[in-house]
Design an enzyme around this catalytic site. Structure first.
Site, short mmCIF file in Angstrom:
data_model
loop_
_atom_site.label_atom_id
_atom_site.label_comp_id
_atom_site.label_asym_id
_atom_site.label_seq_id
_atom_site.Cartn_x
_atom_site.Cartn_y
_atom_site.Cartn_z
N HIS A 17 35.94 35.20 49.20
CA HIS A 17 36.14 35.77 47.86
C HIS A 17 34.77 35.97 47.23
O HIS A 17 33.85 35.20 47.49
CB HIS A 17 36.99 34.81 47.01
CG HIS A 17 37.46 35.43 45.74
ND1 HIS A 17 36.64 35.59 44.65
CD2 HIS A 17 38.65 36.00 45.41
CE1 HIS A 17 37.31 36.20 43.68
NE2 HIS A 17 38.54 36.47 44.12
N GLU A 43 37.72 44.24 46.42
CA GLU A 43 37.64 43.94 44.98
C GLU A 43 36.24 44.25 44.46
O GLU A 43 35.31 43.51 44.77
CB GLU A 43 37.91 42.46 44.73
CG GLU A 43 39.27 41.97 45.13
CD GLU A 43 39.60 40.62 44.51
OE1 GLU A 43 40.69 40.50 43.96
OE2 GLU A 43 38.75 39.71 44.56
N GLY A 71 41.33 43.43 38.04
CA GLY A 71 41.92 44.05 36.85
C GLY A 71 43.39 44.43 36.99
O GLY A 71 43.98 44.98 36.06
N SER A 74 43.97 36.82 36.81
CA SER A 74 44.12 36.64 35.36
C SER A 74 45.38 37.30 34.81
O SER A 74 45.94 36.83 33.83
CB SER A 74 42.88 37.15 34.62
OG SER A 74 42.59 38.48 34.98
O1 G3P Z 1 41.19 37.05 43.50
C1 G3P Z 1 41.62 37.91 42.51
C2 G3P Z 1 40.54 38.44 41.70
O2 G3P Z 1 39.25 38.17 41.98
C3 G3P Z 1 40.85 39.45 40.71
O3 G3P Z 1 40.87 38.76 39.50
O4 G3P Z 1 41.53 38.37 37.23
O5 G3P Z 1 40.79 40.64 37.94
O6 G3P Z 1 42.98 39.78 38.69
P1 G3P Z 1 41.58 39.43 38.27
#
Ligand code: G3P
Length: 222
Positions: free
Chosen positions: A93, A141, A181, A203
């Site tokens: 990650h 990501e 996001g 989140s």
């Molecule tokens: O592992 C999921 C992540 O890094 C994305 O985080 O809060 O943007 O959904 P978020």
């Protein structure tokens, strides 16, 4: 595992400490059962075994280290993850990176003990390189969008489409997820339209006022 796949990374938010981790995992289970959609829960390390033994959805670790069982301290060995009852793990990650050669070793150790792997990548190029290690899934990501309010599917649809093409060119069996996001059913629908097999998010569920409603929204167009 049926697709699409929704992976909820609990991270180490205060909202998932102690008993709260199982409570969110149970919400994931309820929505998975009522919708028939695969939802994977990634609780924090301290709750991994407890959560894995108390829900019937797949539970993954947030990290695995390139260590075999033996004399070393404080690492997450793939073997211990398996023994905890978890079915798989995230690797690399962006908030818990590993060098390329270590990703390869970790993925191999996971394969050896029979747990699934989701390896994360910041870029299309990295995703294509990681595909050579044959993980079960790769999640792309863009770090700058993580924790924000704009989904990668709107902010950078090209990174999703290009990752799907690049990874499947190397190995068609690898499922491709996108994250950063992602918060709504509309975002999930768009991810699938862009060719992804699912999403990785945090989140949007963990920090939601009503996590169960947020989960229900994620699956509403599937
Ligand atoms: O592992 C999921 C992540 O890094 C994305 O985080 O809060 O943007 O959904 P978020």
């Amino acid at each position: 595992m049926t697709k699409p796949v929704i992976v909820v990374n609990f991270k180490v938010y205060r909202e998932v400490e102690g008993a709260q981790a199982l409570s969110i995992a149970k919400m994931c289970q309820e929505v998975a059962e009522s919708s028939g959609i695969t939802i994977i829960a990634c609780p924090p390390v301290t709750e991994l075994g407890y959560v894995a033994r108390n829900v019937n959805i797949p539970v993954y670790s947030q990290n695995a280290d390139p260590h075999a069982p033996g004399s070393s301290t404080g690492w997450m060995t793939p073997s211990m993850i398996k023994a905890s009852g978890a079915a798989g793990t995230l690797i690399n990650h962006t908030e818990h990176k590993q060098p390329m050669d270590m990703i390869s070793i970790t993925a191999e150790l996971c394969r050896g003990c029979g747990i699934s792997t989701i390896v994360c990548a910041d870029t299309v190029e990295l995703a294509a390189k990681i595909a050579c290690f044959a993980p079960d899934m790769i999640a792309v990501e863009p770090p700058e969008l993580i924790g924000g309010d704009v989904s990668v599917t709107d902010a950078n649809p090209a990174v999703v489409e290009n990752t799907v093409v690049s990874v499947k060119n190397v190995n068609k069996k690898i499922s491709v997820l996108c994250g950063a996001g992602v918060k709504t059913g509309k975002d999930v629908k768009k991810a699938l339209e862009l060719g992804a097999d699912g999403v990785l998010l945090a989140s949007g569920v963990v920090k939601a006022k009503d996590p169960k409603a947020a989960l229900a929204d994620l699956v509403k167009y599937l």
